[in-house]
Design a protein around this motif. Structure first.
Motif, PDB file in Angstrom:
ATOM      1  N   LEU A   1      -7.797 -32.709  -9.107  1.00 26.05           N
ATOM      2  CA  LEU A   1      -7.463 -31.601  -8.325  1.00 26.05           C
ATOM      3  C   LEU A   1      -7.031 -31.461  -7.072  1.00 26.05           C
ATOM      4  CD1 LEU A   1      -9.868 -31.140 -10.638  1.00 26.05           C
ATOM      5  CD2 LEU A   1     -10.555 -29.070  -9.551  1.00 26.05           C
ATOM      6  N   VAL A   2      -6.254 -30.811  -6.720  1.00 23.09           N
ATOM      7  CA  VAL A   2      -5.747 -30.596  -5.260  1.00 23.09           C
ATOM      8  C   VAL A   2      -6.164 -29.528  -4.888  1.00 23.09           C
ATOM      9  CG1 VAL A   2      -4.001 -30.731  -3.498  1.00 23.09           C
ATOM     10  CG2 VAL A   2      -3.907 -32.522  -5.293  1.00 23.09           C
ATOM     11  N   VAL A   3      -7.258 -29.405  -4.065  1.00 22.23           N
ATOM     12  CA  VAL A   3      -7.678 -27.867  -3.664  1.00 22.23           C
ATOM     13  C   VAL A   3      -7.394 -27.670  -2.342  1.00 22.23           C
ATOM     14  CG1 VAL A   3      -9.811 -26.580  -3.609  1.00 22.23           C
ATOM     15  CG2 VAL A   3      -9.664 -28.401  -5.391  1.00 22.23           C
ATOM     16  N   HIS A   4      -7.221 -26.241  -2.104  1.00 23.54           N
ATOM     17  CA  HIS A   4      -6.856 -25.896  -0.393  1.00 23.54           C
ATOM     18  C   HIS A   4      -7.833 -26.173   0.387  1.00 23.54           C
ATOM     19  CE1 HIS A   4      -8.013 -22.168  -2.604  1.00 23.54           C
ATOM     20  NE2 HIS A   4      -8.366 -21.685  -1.796  1.00 23.54           N
ATOM     21  N   ASP A   5      -9.379 -25.760   0.152  1.00 22.96           N
ATOM     22  CA  ASP A   5     -10.349 -26.170   1.061  1.00 22.96           C
ATOM     23  C   ASP A   5     -11.624 -26.092   0.234  1.00 22.96           C
ATOM     24  OD1 ASP A   5     -11.742 -23.436   1.354  1.00 22.96           O
ATOM     25  OD2 ASP A   5      -9.969 -22.939   1.952  1.00 22.96           O
ATOM     26  N   GLN A   6     -12.660 -26.652   1.026  1.00 24.11           N
ATOM     27  CA  GLN A   6     -14.177 -26.455   0.382  1.00 24.11           C
ATOM     28  C   GLN A   6     -15.016 -25.742   1.349  1.00 24.11           C
ATOM     29  OE1 GLN A   6     -16.004 -30.417   0.307  1.00 24.11           O
ATOM     30  NE2 GLN A   6     -14.439 -31.115   1.641  1.00 24.11           N
ATOM     31  N   THR A   7     -14.424 -24.794   2.062  1.00 25.36           N
ATOM     32  CA  THR A   7     -15.300 -23.768   2.973  1.00 25.36           C
ATOM     33  C   THR A   7     -15.016 -22.325   2.608  1.00 25.36           C
ATOM     34  OG1 THR A   7     -13.287 -23.743   4.641  1.00 25.36           O
ATOM     35  CG2 THR A   7     -15.281 -25.642   4.921  1.00 25.36           C
ATOM     36  N   SER A   8     -13.844 -21.955   1.939  1.00 21.64           N
ATOM     37  CA  SER A   8     -13.759 -20.437   1.892  1.00 21.64           C
ATOM     38  C   SER A   8     -14.337 -20.346   0.391  1.00 21.64           C
ATOM     39  CB  SER A   8     -12.344 -20.267   1.840  1.00 21.64           C
ATOM     40  OG  SER A   8     -11.368 -20.765   0.899  1.00 21.64           O
ATOM     41  N   VAL A   9     -14.690 -19.104   0.091  1.00 26.80           N
ATOM     42  CA  VAL A   9     -15.047 -18.898  -1.254  1.00 26.80           C
ATOM     43  C   VAL A   9     -13.935 -18.916  -2.140  1.00 26.80           C
ATOM     44  CG1 VAL A   9     -15.991 -16.865  -2.575  1.00 26.80           C
ATOM     45  CG2 VAL A   9     -16.797 -17.189  -0.397  1.00 26.80           C
ATOM     46  N   THR A  10     -12.678 -18.723  -1.875  1.00 29.57           N
ATOM     47  CA  THR A  10     -11.619 -19.052  -2.784  1.00 29.57           C
ATOM     48  C   THR A  10     -11.487 -20.476  -3.211  1.00 29.57           C
ATOM     49  OG1 THR A  10     -10.260 -19.047  -1.093  1.00 29.57           O
ATOM     50  CG2 THR A  10     -10.214 -16.748  -2.174  1.00 29.57           C
TER      51      THR A  10
ATOM     52  N   LYS B   1      -3.036 -37.602 -16.701  1.00 25.34           N
ATOM     53  CA  LYS B   1      -2.499 -36.785 -17.625  1.00 25.34           C
ATOM     54  C   LYS B   1      -2.310 -35.523 -17.029  1.00 25.34           C
ATOM     55  CE  LYS B   1      -3.313 -36.914 -21.893  1.00 25.34           C
ATOM     56  NZ  LYS B   1      -3.726 -36.892 -23.441  1.00 25.34           N
ATOM     57  N   GLY B   2      -2.930 -35.055 -15.631  1.00 26.89           N
ATOM     58  CA  GLY B   2      -2.651 -33.688 -15.240  1.00 26.89           C
ATOM     59  C   GLY B   2      -3.168 -33.508 -14.000  1.00 26.89           C
ATOM     60  N   ILE B   3      -2.662 -32.755 -13.224  1.00 28.56           N
ATOM     61  CA  ILE B   3      -3.039 -32.182 -11.906  1.00 28.56           C
ATOM     62  C   ILE B   3      -2.970 -30.856 -11.606  1.00 28.56           C
ATOM     63  CG2 ILE B   3      -2.915 -32.452  -9.448  1.00 28.56           C
ATOM     64  CD1 ILE B   3      -1.363 -34.828  -9.510  1.00 28.56           C
ATOM     65  N   TYR B   4      -4.085 -30.218 -11.220  1.00 33.20           N
ATOM     66  CA  TYR B   4      -4.362 -28.763 -10.932  1.00 33.20           C
ATOM     67  C   TYR B   4      -4.237 -28.458  -9.263  1.00 33.20           C
ATOM     68  CZ  TYR B   4      -7.201 -24.559 -10.167  1.00 33.20           C
ATOM     69  OH  TYR B   4      -7.757 -23.422  -9.573  1.00 33.20           O
ATOM     70  N   GLY B   5      -3.091 -27.601  -8.914  1.00 32.91           N
ATOM     71  CA  GLY B   5      -3.222 -27.083  -7.601  1.00 32.91           C
ATOM     72  C   GLY B   5      -3.819 -25.903  -7.279  1.00 32.91           C
ATOM     73  N   SER B   6      -4.764 -25.493  -6.449  1.00 31.32           N
ATOM     74  CA  SER B   6      -5.616 -24.447  -6.458  1.00 31.32           C
ATOM     75  C   SER B   6      -5.105 -23.365  -5.647  1.00 31.32           C
ATOM     76  CB  SER B   6      -6.951 -24.737  -5.790  1.00 31.32           C
ATOM     77  OG  SER B   6      -6.857 -25.185  -4.476  1.00 31.32           O
ATOM     78  N   ASN B   7      -3.854 -23.468  -5.054  1.00 28.34           N
ATOM     79  CA  ASN B   7      -3.130 -22.131  -4.243  1.00 28.34           C
ATOM     80  C   ASN B   7      -1.722 -22.606  -4.135  1.00 28.34           C
ATOM     81  OD1 ASN B   7      -3.020 -23.874  -1.985  1.00 28.34           O
ATOM     82  ND2 ASN B   7      -3.689 -22.235  -0.705  1.00 28.34           N
ATOM     83  N   GLU B   8      -1.006 -21.749  -3.558  1.00 30.07           N
ATOM     84  CA  GLU B   8       0.502 -22.048  -3.400  1.00 30.07           C
ATOM     85  C   GLU B   8       0.934 -23.380  -2.647  1.00 30.07           C
ATOM     86  OE1 GLU B   8       4.306 -19.713  -1.238  1.00 30.07           O
ATOM     87  OE2 GLU B   8       2.409 -18.828  -1.604  1.00 30.07           O
ATOM     88  N   GLY B   9       0.260 -23.501  -1.613  1.00 23.80           N
ATOM     89  CA  GLY B   9       0.457 -24.849  -1.025  1.00 23.80           C
ATOM     90  C   GLY B   9       0.237 -26.024  -1.576  1.00 23.80           C
ATOM     91  N   SER B  10      -0.986 -26.189  -2.273  1.00 27.23           N
ATOM     92  CA  SER B  10      -1.403 -27.133  -2.894  1.00 27.23           C
ATOM     93  C   SER B  10      -0.391 -27.364  -4.156  1.00 27.23           C
ATOM     94  CB  SER B  10      -3.033 -26.930  -3.472  1.00 27.23           C
ATOM     95  OG  SER B  10      -3.795 -26.303  -2.390  1.00 27.23           O
ATOM     96  N   ALA B  11      -0.200 -26.467  -5.026  1.00 31.05           N
ATOM     97  CA  ALA B  11       0.599 -26.594  -6.114  1.00 31.05           C
ATOM     98  C   ALA B  11       2.003 -26.929  -5.768  1.00 31.05           C
ATOM     99  CB  ALA B  11       0.528 -25.139  -6.908  1.00 31.05           C
ATOM    100  N   ILE B  12       2.430 -26.587  -4.753  1.00 32.96           N
ATOM    101  CA  ILE B  12       4.019 -26.929  -4.274  1.00 32.96           C
ATOM    102  C   ILE B  12       3.822 -28.364  -3.744  1.00 32.96           C
ATOM    103  CG2 ILE B  12       5.942 -26.377  -2.971  1.00 32.96           C
ATOM    104  CD1 ILE B  12       4.930 -23.320  -2.591  1.00 32.96           C
TER     105      ILE B  12
END
Length: 327
Positions: A167-176, A225-236
């Motif tokens: 996983l590439v996640v945008h942050d670990q401080t916001s609820v999203t 085998k796979g990567i998940y990007g959790s928001n627009e910037g992460s996924a791009i």
């Protein structure tokens, strides 16, 4: 692109007609609000660098015009700049708005400012991302845990039910950030015993940083085998890494979150196999609508679920999906 129109209750329309003047949408720089003699709602978002926030702003402006209120809409330069966002929130409070909409970058850091709003009798509407506080009268947002679980479900099917993913996640401080990570991870742990999550990295929603993180993950795990990007910037960012490394779509499943032209192009090109889209215009619209209701003393639900959809090459051109994509 066709946008979804949103209906309103007749009673709320009547209340809106009682306001005078014409609506005014704010720009990224904010500006003095409340000078037009009509209700003023200050909206502080997480940023402006992604098309998502421009779509949220568009929805807010639609509601401002419909309900004849004044709004300003601003956000920090990046989604990592909590201090700048808090300064903008303080500036918004200093203007003495009739209500505030706030999308928190840090679910705890804003507590003193939210208390200040409550003490001043200013209703707070949380949007996109909630806060660890009972002060907001409602939260207009996607059910991010459920949406992330849907992304995980799709990932499981796309990788064939086994193997290593990251996983590439945008942050670990916001609820999203927390919910889009936990919703995804929880689904995998509960439903896919043969899938191993080998790494979770945080790129602040920044495309370049997310690309670097994805490349590092792939270098350490050549059998990924796979990567998940959790928001627009992460996924791009993940897609950019795939391009730079010359990885064929058949070798790596990329699943994203949000929309925007770059993700839509990646799906059409086969570089990303699918993504979750929110309803950003609806988030902005429902935030301002809820603020108007709060100003009028109406009781609001604890949360306003603005919905989500899975889209991929098979349905990206469907009318229902086109209504909630943005570019």
């Amino acid at each position: 692109m066709r946008k979804r129109s949103f209906g309103v209750a007749a009673g709320l329309v009547a209340a809106a007609l009682a306001f005078s003047g014409c609506a005014a949408g704010g720009d990224g720089g904010g500006g003095e609000g409340g000078d037009g003699g009509k209700p003023y709602i200050a909206l502080v978002s997480k940023g402006f660098q992604h098309q998502f926030w421009q779509a949220v702003k568009e929805g807010a402006e639609q509601a401002a015009e419909e309900f004849d209120v004044e709004i300003t809409f601003e956000g920090p330069d990046t989604e990592a700049d909590v201090d700048q966002q808090l300064q903008q929130l303080q500036t918004a409070l200093d203007k003495g708005p009739d209500a505030i909409g706030f999308a928190a970058l840090d679910s705890q850091a804003a507590d003193p400012y939210l208390q200040q709003a409550q003490d001043a009798g200013i209703p707070v509407i949380a949007f996109d991302s909630g806060v660890e506080s009972d002060i907001p009268v409602t939260t207009a947002a996607t059910d991010n845990k459920a949406a992330a679980a849907e992304a995980a479900k799709q990932m499981v099917e796309l990788v064939g039910g086994s193997g290593k993913i990251a996983l590439v996640v945008h942050d670990q401080t916001s609820v999203t950030g927390i919910d889009r990570r936990d919703g995804f991870v929880d689904y995998i742990e509960e439903n896919a015993p043969d899938i191993e999550i080998v790494d979770i990295q945080y790129g602040g929603g920044d495309q370049a940083k997310s690309a670097d993180l994805a490349k590092a993950i792939l270098a350490a795990n050549p059998d990924l085998k796979g990567i998940y990007g959790s928001n627009e910037g992460s996924a791009i960012g993940v897609v950019q890494a795939v391009k730079e490394l010359g990885i064929e779509p058949s070798q790596l499943v990329v699943v994203g979150f949000d929309s925007g032209k770059a993700q839509m192009d990646a799906i059409r090109d086969g570089l990303m196999l699918g993504a979750i889209t929110q309803n950003p215009v609806g988030i902005g619209y429902e935030t301002v609508k809820a603020a108007v209701e709060a100003i009028n003393g109406e009781t609001l639900p604890k949360t306003i679920d603005t919905g989500y959809y899975w889209y991929d090459a098979s349905n990206i051109d469907d009318e229902e999906i086109q209504a909630v994509l943005y570019e």
